[in-house]
Write an enzyme that holds these catalytic residues in place. Structure first.
Site, mmCIF file in Angstrom:
data_model
loop_
_atom_site.group_PDB
_atom_site.id
_atom_site.type_symbol
_atom_site.label_atom_id
_atom_site.label_comp_id
_atom_site.label_asym_id
_atom_site.label_seq_id
_atom_site.Cartn_x
_atom_site.Cartn_y
_atom_site.Cartn_z
ATOM 1 N N TYR A 1 32.031 38.541 34.441
ATOM 2 C CA TYR A 1 33.350 39.001 33.756
ATOM 3 C C TYR A 1 34.295 38.655 34.600
ATOM 4 C CZ TYR A 1 36.853 41.763 31.911
ATOM 5 O OH TYR A 1 37.793 41.872 31.289
ATOM 6 N N CYS B 1 48.056 51.098 26.395
ATOM 7 C CA CYS B 1 49.830 51.507 26.117
ATOM 8 C C CYS B 1 50.319 50.450 24.661
ATOM 9 C CB CYS B 1 50.224 52.025 27.030
ATOM 10 S SG CYS B 1 49.869 53.039 27.390
ATOM 11 N N THR C 1 49.549 43.582 24.148
ATOM 12 C CA THR C 1 49.410 42.564 23.518
ATOM 13 C C THR C 1 50.118 43.142 22.176
ATOM 14 O OG1 THR C 1 47.066 42.231 24.240
ATOM 15 C CG2 THR C 1 47.482 41.168 22.446
HETATM 16 C C1 SPV Z 1 43.520 43.256 32.295
HETATM 17 O O1 SPV Z 1 41.925 44.410 32.389
HETATM 18 O O2 SPV Z 1 44.127 43.711 32.763
HETATM 19 C C2 SPV Z 1 43.344 42.245 31.897
HETATM 20 C C3 SPV Z 1 41.929 41.486 31.698
HETATM 21 O O3 SPV Z 1 43.567 41.576 31.289
HETATM 22 S S1 SPV Z 1 41.013 41.466 32.821
HETATM 23 O O4 SPV Z 1 40.756 40.363 32.949
HETATM 24 O O5 SPV Z 1 39.610 42.339 33.385
HETATM 25 O O6 SPV Z 1 41.292 41.467 34.112
#
Ligand code: SPV
Ligand code: MN
Length: 620
Positions: free
Chosen positions: A218, A271, A274
């Site tokens: 991930y 919140c 994006t």
């Molecule tokens: C977050 O969770 O703040 C993200 C995705 O931007 S991650 O890459 O999982 O952090």
């Protein structure tokens, strides 16, 4: 430099020699010897090398082509669809302090443990050696990064998300001032998913500026330059007197005015981060991480350390997110992860169309009604399914994305989520009060949407998961930053989620009104009403903005519902904040001074007006 690694052929050897960097070479040597790959390929910035990685991911089966040209699907292994907080540890020595919640670990023990797991972990696999640049090329903001991984998916994602940095690495002229990341997906199953999830580890070595991450795929765990570099950069920035923030950067551009004004914004997940950065008609510089330093005219300047988006795909549909939906449905280089595939077509939750009853998803072959080992039904696509794409694919990308100077930031936005406390937008009294606002962001968990009392999660500056310094020290750095710069950004708070009788009071798209009000404030265009919590908008200005943007007439009653000060609810929030910060170490006294002043002013207003919910006009 004497390179005696037998595994490297002439070409790869030359690529490493050309860097002329002893430390980089020693790291590469060390991890070749430890991880024992079958093959090592060094990737430069050349289009051929970058294409090699893209094709390798397909050849290895880590990604599979979909119907639309350039689109691929990657699956992370089952239970590897999100950041693993428990196994993400910050390696520190005895003279460094962190909270238990920050998951610190003795450095020697941590290195020892993770290196044992790494021994032979790349057997039979190809190791890729990559060089990237965090931030624009040739910029005082930027940090070079060395990435070693046995995952072509990780390396390919990084080509979409980060600037190629092999040539820039040469400019280091042998300096050791770079970050490095060693990743292995570990043993894989037939779907090329990591098998040894129980041995997943993500260990950040602050002293050396390196992160070791194994048995995962991930992106939030595996991709060095994303959240792993964020942790290292927070530590570095703290030492050097600048800020590393979990913030988007956007350019706000009112239609009738010939100007672009930049804002950065920190929002906990769910919140509106994006969707704010993507408000139609505005420009996007970045959606996740910003480096912020003092620049010309005593202003704060920010760069996006990335050049791409790793975005949540759930609920992206033609109506709510037309810009992104178009990107996801037309040919271009793009990686989907953890969605549903049927007949080589992608499907995700909330895409605005019916999903098929079967296909392949993060659980393997999937059919409607399939259950997990605990008997829970498996959704067709994961809720944290994502897309990875270059920002340059977006119509609304700001031309300043790659400007080495960064953009001058006029406003910081801290976005929380509650149904009954904060107004939709307000401005801090000054920088210090702005730090207080950032330090006290809360987001209401889903318990509230199920109708139970709202459970509020404190999320200081939406950066808690990544802090590698004590929270108190981090806040002090923010206070100091504002003192140091002559023209600090104005600071705003947003809350898009106020409810009445269980329904949202205003529409999702109304955030455009709030952002244009904030933009006007940075140009001194609107007056504001001083309340105990900060400056709130005047009815006439909000009414005018609704009319201009949505051709909508709003009533004063509607405005009052949104902008009345809910005294008891706010006092309750202050109590939660006080309890939390009293249990923290090194919290600057200023935090409590500000808190007490707001509390006193709220109580005074409550007594004076004899009301608990006070309409804005009372404060005029
Ligand atoms: C977050 O969770 O703040 C993200 C995705 O931007 S991650 O890459 O999982 O952090
Ligand atoms: Mn993020």
């Amino acid at each position: 430099m004497n390179i005696d690694l037998k595994i490297l052929d002439e070409e790869n050897r030359k690529k490493i020699t050309a860097l002329n960097n002893e430390k980089a070479y020693r790291i590469i040597e060390k991890y070749i010897n430890l991880c024992k790959p079958a093959k090592v390929t060094v990737i430069t910035d050349s289009p051929e090398d970058i294409l090699y990685v893209r094709k390798l991911s397909l050849k290895n089966g880590e990604e599979t082509n979909l119907k639309t040209e350039g689109h691929t699907i990657h699956f992370d292994g089952y239970n590897d669809q999100a950041r693993d907080k428990n196994n993400t540890r910050i390696l520190i020595n005895s003279d460094m302090t962190l909270n238990e919640a920050q998951n610190p670990m003795n450095r020697d023990e941590g290195l020892d443990e993770v290196h044992k797991i790494m021994d032979g972990i790349m057997k039979g696999k190809e190791m890729l050696v990559r060089f990237f640049c965090l931030g624009p090329l040739n910029s005082r903001f930027s940090i070079s990064a060395l990435q070693i991984t046995d995952s072509a998916y990780v390396a390919h994602s990084e080509d979409l998300l980060y600037r190629a940095g092999y040539e820039q690495f040469k400019n280091l002229k042998g300096s050791s001032g770079f970050f490095y990341f060693i990743h292995s997906a570990g043993e894989l199953d037939e779907r090329k998913c990591s098998v040894n999830i129980q041995n997943r580890r993500i260990y950040a070595d602050l002293l050396e500026g390196g992160v070791f991450t194994v048995n995962n795929q991930y992106a939030g765990n595996s991709i060095g330059l994303k959240k792993l570099a964020l942790r290292l950069a927070i530590y570095k920035a703290s030492k050097e007197g600048w800020l590393t923030e979990h913030m988007f950067i956007m350019g706000v551009k009112p239609e009738n005015k010939n100007r672009v004004t930049y804002f950065t914004g920190a929002f906990p997940s769910a919140c509106g981060k994006t969707s704010t950065a993507m408000i139609p008609g505005q420009l996007i510089v970045g959606d996740d991480i910003a480096y912020i330093k003092e620049g010309a005219d005593g202003k704060a300047f920010a760069v996006n350390i990335e050049q791409g988006i790793f975005g949540i795909i759930e609920d992206v549909n033609a109506i709510d997110d037309p810009l992104i939906y178009k990107i996801l449905t037309t040919p271009r280089e793009l990686i989907f992860s953890n969605i549903l595939i049927n007949n080589d077509k992608p499907y995700w939750l909330g895409m605005g169309q019916e999903l098929p009853d079967e296909g392949a998803n993060f659980s393997g072959d999937w059919h409607k009604g399939k259950k997990d080992s605990k008997g829970n039904e498996i959704l067709p696509a994961h809720k944290n399914a994502r897309y990875t794409v270059r920002l340059s694919e977006l119509e609304n990308v700001d031309p300043a994305l790659n400007d080495p100077e960064g953009v001058a930031v006029s406003g910081f936005i801290y976005g929380g989520r509650d149904s009954d406390t904060s107004v939709p937008v307000y401005q801090s009294f000054d920088w210090d009060h702005g730090v207080f606002i950032g330090a006290t962001i809360e987001s209401e968990t889903t318990a509230a949407t199920l109708g139970q009392a709202g459970v509020r999660k404190a999320s200081p500056m939406a950066n808690m998961d990544f802090l590698t310094i004590p929270l108190g020290k981090y806040l002090d750095n923010h206070f100091q930053f504002g003192k140091k710069i002559k023209n600090p950004p104005l600071v705003f708070a947003t809350n898009y989620f106020l409810k009445e009788d269980g329904n949202f009071i205003n529409d999702k798209v109304d955030k455009k009104v709030w952002i244009l009000w904030m933009e006007g404030r940075t140009h001194g265009e609107y007056s504001a009403i001083k309340t105990p919590i900060g400056y709130i908008p005047e009815f006439e200005d909000i009414k005018k903005l609704y009319k201009e943007i949505f051709s909508k007439d709003i009533s004063e009653d509607f405005y009052n519902k949104l902008f009345s000060i809910r005294v008891t609810k706010f006092l309750e929030k202050l109590d939660r904040v006080e309890t939390m910060y009293k249990s923290e170490k090194m919290v600057p006294e200023k935090m409590f001074t500000i808190l007490n002043k707001i509390r006193d002013d709220l109580k005074t207003a409550q007594t004076k007006h004899g009301m608990d919910i006070i309409p804005p006009a009372k404060f005029k």
